[in-house]
Write a protein that holds these residues in place. Structure first.
Motif, PDB file in Angstrom:
ATOM      1  N   PHE A  62       0.352  -0.912   0.353  1.00 40.24           N
ATOM      2  CA  PHE A  62      -0.479   0.213   0.358  1.00 40.24           C
ATOM      3  C   PHE A  62       1.450   1.438  -0.198  1.00 40.24           C
ATOM      4  O   PHE A  62       0.469   1.852  -0.963  1.00 40.24           O
ATOM      5  CB  PHE A  62      -0.810  -0.186   1.216  1.00 40.24           C
ATOM      6  CG  PHE A  62      -1.984   1.443   1.117  1.00 40.24           C
ATOM      7  CD1 PHE A  62      -3.302   0.980   0.177  1.00 40.24           C
ATOM      8  CD2 PHE A  62      -1.168   2.354   1.760  1.00 40.24           C
ATOM      9  CE1 PHE A  62      -3.622   1.659   0.418  1.00 40.24           C
ATOM     10  CE2 PHE A  62      -2.545   3.533   2.314  1.00 40.24           C
ATOM     11  CZ  PHE A  62      -3.871   3.555   1.114  1.00 40.24           C
ATOM     12  N   LYS A  63       2.051   1.513   0.960  1.00 42.97           N
ATOM     13  CA  LYS A  63       2.798   2.515   0.840  1.00 42.97           C
ATOM     14  C   LYS A  63       3.105   2.794  -0.408  1.00 42.97           C
ATOM     15  O   LYS A  63       3.527   4.025  -0.503  1.00 42.97           O
ATOM     16  CB  LYS A  63       3.877   2.425   1.799  1.00 42.97           C
ATOM     17  CG  LYS A  63       3.663   2.078   3.071  1.00 42.97           C
ATOM     18  CD  LYS A  63       4.656   1.524   4.003  1.00 42.97           C
ATOM     19  CE  LYS A  63       4.178   2.212   5.786  1.00 42.97           C
ATOM     20  NZ  LYS A  63       5.541   1.934   6.826  1.00 42.97           N
ATOM     21  N   LEU A  64       3.808   1.622  -1.238  1.00 41.51           N
ATOM     22  CA  LEU A  64       4.615   1.544  -2.701  1.00 41.51           C
ATOM     23  C   LEU A  64       3.269   1.944  -3.962  1.00 41.51           C
ATOM     24  O   LEU A  64       3.507   2.659  -4.659  1.00 41.51           O
ATOM     25  CB  LEU A  64       5.075   0.353  -3.178  1.00 41.51           C
ATOM     26  CG  LEU A  64       6.390   0.282  -1.743  1.00 41.51           C
ATOM     27  CD1 LEU A  64       6.615  -1.152  -2.723  1.00 41.51           C
ATOM     28  CD2 LEU A  64       7.689   1.213  -2.645  1.00 41.51           C
ATOM     29  N   LYS A  66      -0.162   2.461  -3.411  1.00 42.67           N
ATOM     30  CA  LYS A  66      -1.868   3.081  -2.836  1.00 42.67           C
ATOM     31  C   LYS A  66      -3.142   1.361  -3.143  1.00 42.67           C
ATOM     32  O   LYS A  66      -4.062   2.206  -3.200  1.00 42.67           O
ATOM     33  CB  LYS A  66      -2.075   3.646  -3.102  1.00 42.67           C
ATOM     34  CG  LYS A  66      -1.218   5.051  -3.043  1.00 42.67           C
ATOM     35  CD  LYS A  66      -1.157   5.714  -2.013  1.00 42.67           C
ATOM     36  CE  LYS A  66      -0.560   6.520  -1.047  1.00 42.67           C
ATOM     37  NZ  LYS A  66      -0.410   6.982   0.683  1.00 42.67           N
ATOM     38  N   ILE A  67      -2.208   0.205  -3.200  1.00 42.07           N
ATOM     39  CA  ILE A  67      -3.253  -0.674  -3.605  1.00 42.07           C
ATOM     40  C   ILE A  67      -3.210  -1.713  -2.485  1.00 42.07           C
ATOM     41  O   ILE A  67      -2.183  -2.090  -1.759  1.00 42.07           O
ATOM     42  CB  ILE A  67      -2.540  -1.841  -4.674  1.00 42.07           C
ATOM     43  CG1 ILE A  67      -2.903  -0.951  -5.364  1.00 42.07           C
ATOM     44  CG2 ILE A  67      -3.554  -2.521  -4.873  1.00 42.07           C
ATOM     45  CD1 ILE A  67      -2.051  -1.413  -7.167  1.00 42.07           C
ATOM     46  N   ASP A  68      -4.603  -1.863  -2.127  1.00 42.35           N
ATOM     47  CA  ASP A  68      -5.281  -2.453  -0.033  1.00 42.35           C
ATOM     48  C   ASP A  68      -5.240  -3.635  -1.161  1.00 42.35           C
ATOM     49  O   ASP A  68      -6.152  -4.272  -1.265  1.00 42.35           O
ATOM     50  CB  ASP A  68      -5.963  -2.014   0.266  1.00 42.35           C
ATOM     51  CG  ASP A  68      -6.257  -2.592   1.260  1.00 42.35           C
ATOM     52  OD1 ASP A  68      -6.720  -3.826   1.475  1.00 42.35           O
ATOM     53  OD2 ASP A  68      -6.842  -1.967   2.096  1.00 42.35           O
ATOM     54  N   MET A  69      -4.449  -4.948  -0.636  1.00 38.24           N
ATOM     55  CA  MET A  69      -4.386  -5.976  -1.189  1.00 38.24           C
ATOM     56  C   MET A  69      -5.580  -7.132  -0.823  1.00 38.24           C
ATOM     57  O   MET A  69      -5.750  -7.763  -0.861  1.00 38.24           O
ATOM     58  CB  MET A  69      -2.839  -6.553  -0.777  1.00 38.24           C
ATOM     59  CG  MET A  69      -1.341  -6.616  -1.600  1.00 38.24           C
ATOM     60  SD  MET A  69      -0.040  -7.323  -1.281  1.00 38.24           S
ATOM     61  CE  MET A  69      -0.673  -8.718  -2.248  1.00 38.24           C
ATOM     62  N   GLY A  70      -5.619  -6.689   0.933  1.00 35.50           N
ATOM     63  CA  GLY A  70      -7.114  -6.256   2.064  1.00 35.50           C
ATOM     64  C   GLY A  70      -8.326  -6.988   0.579  1.00 35.50           C
ATOM     65  O   GLY A  70      -8.820  -7.853   0.702  1.00 35.50           O
ATOM     66  N   SER A  71      -8.156  -5.636  -0.257  1.00 37.83           N
ATOM     67  CA  SER A  71      -9.573  -5.670  -0.478  1.00 37.83           C
ATOM     68  C   SER A  71      -9.092  -5.628  -1.728  1.00 37.83           C
ATOM     69  O   SER A  71     -10.740  -6.138  -2.090  1.00 37.83           O
ATOM     70  CB  SER A  71      -9.573  -3.616  -0.777  1.00 37.83           C
ATOM     71  OG  SER A  71     -10.528  -2.866  -1.265  1.00 37.83           O
TER      72      SER A  71
END
Length: 378
Positions: A62-64, A66-71
């Protein structure tokens, strides 16, 4: 009729499903279970990336990017069931964020549901743009923002709430409002802010399946048992700090007459079972009406400290302290009400009986299911 209920944060949709099925409808519930509460669903989406190395991986990605893998994982799980989620006469979202994932992923899901089904309705239940904005503008004498205004909690700690009224939060709500055919409030805490809003269809009271909740008349023994259930994430938002201050007063003054039971972050089934042996439940402060935990406890015949403001009394034609106790954001006043009950156990018995009768009268799951059908236009 085929009905799809999307999301579950309180057991509201489960009880509504049960009422609709009694009335002869085919109902499917899809949700992610709401974390530790783990509510049942016909299609259960699993939250991954929530602990250990997977959580660290999620944070790094997410830091790199902005993709939330859980989402993303929850969205992908949803679309694996895409064929099962088409062809319904009614789809109802529990909230503007029914799955509890990133707004762009929620929007893809909601767009799919709108495209492949007949009618789409939004339930005003839980924090959303309209109710949060109304509270932040101090249009209520107290609200979920009261702990923030009182300096008990920082903006950073309340970021999930503030996100609802950010530009992105507003944009997301407008998208959902555009997609839906109508908006329904689940209780007065949402009915009040939504009055006059476009597409608002009115309030249908929270459905409670009283057939699944046994009412056992209270017996006052040597000690009065006071139950305080804490959700640590919402500690200040629910007013648990005020309850704990009041309980300290009661324990010092009536230690030989009361037993105080405090639990934290219990899954729903364990929470309900732990409540069974109590007389009094300290549920939440800052509300105007009862949430789901309060109503289920009232159906069991517990005396519940919860939202019961004047607006609630007028709406249902009740007197103060008739079916529950209004939990004001004042530890001294809460302690005074507890002392009154401890000193007058006959009042505990009286309110217990009234509480069950109230839930049967106003929140019966079949009656409420009929109310939803009417608002949906069937």
């Amino acid at each position: 009729m085929k009905i799809l209920l999307v999301g579950e944060y309180s057991r509201l949709h489960n009880s509504l499903k049960e009422g609709l099925m009694v009335l002869g409808h085919e109902v499917t519930l899809i949700s992610a279970g709401d974390y530790f509460k783990d509510y049942p669903s016909d299609i259960k989406l699993k939250r991954h990336f929530e602990k250990g190395l997977l959580k660290k991986l999620k944070v790094g990605v997410f830091k790199l990017s902005k993709i939330d893998m859980g989402s993303l994982s929850l969205k992908q799980q949803f679309f694996k069931h895409s064929e099962e989620l088409k062809g319904y006469e009614v789809v109802q979202l529990i909230n503007q964020n029914p799955i509890g994932i990133q707004a762009n992923h929620e929007q893809q899901i909601i767009n799919f549901l709108k495209t492949h089904n007949s009618k789409l309705f939004l339930l005003a239940c839980g924090t959303d743009y309209i109710s949060v904005k109304y509270a932040f503008e101090k249009k209520l004498k107290h609200s979920l923002f009261s702990p923030y205004f009182d300096g008990k909690i920082t903006k950073k700690a309340y970021q999930r709430i503030f996100n609802k009224i950010s530009k992105q939060g507003e944009t997301h709500f407008e998208f959902v409002r555009t997609q839906c055919d109508g908006i329904i409030a689940s209780d007065l805490d949402y009915h009040i802010p939504y009055k006059g809003e476009p597409k608002y269809l009115g309030m249908v009271a929270n459905p409670v399946n009283i057939e699944k909740i046994e009412y056992t008349p209270l017996v006052i023994g040597e000690k009065i048992v006071i139950f305080h259930g804490i959700n640590k994430t919402n500690y200040f938002k629910k007013g648990n700090d005020i309850f704990e201050t009041a309980l300290a007063v009661i324990e010092q003054k009536f230690g030989d007459k009361v037993e105080i039971v405090t639990v934290e972050n219990l899954p729903y089934n364990q929470y309900i079972k732990a409540l069974d042996d109590s007389h009094i439940l300290l549920d939440q402060i800052y509300a105007y009406d009862q949430g789901y935990n309060a109503l289920e406890a009232m159906a069991k015949g517990k005396v519940v400290f919860t939202g019961a403001e004047q607006e609630f009394l007028e709406y249902y034609g009740l007197n103060e302290d008739e079916v529950c106790i209004n939990a004001l954001p004042d530890a001294e006043k809460i302690a005074e009400k507890l002392e009154w009950l401890i000193s007058n156990p006959d009042q505990i018995i009286k309110i217990s009986h009234n509480a069950r009768a109230f839930v049967e009268r106003e929140h019966h799951y079949i009656k409420c299911a009929e109310g939803y059908l009417k608002v949906w236009g069937f």
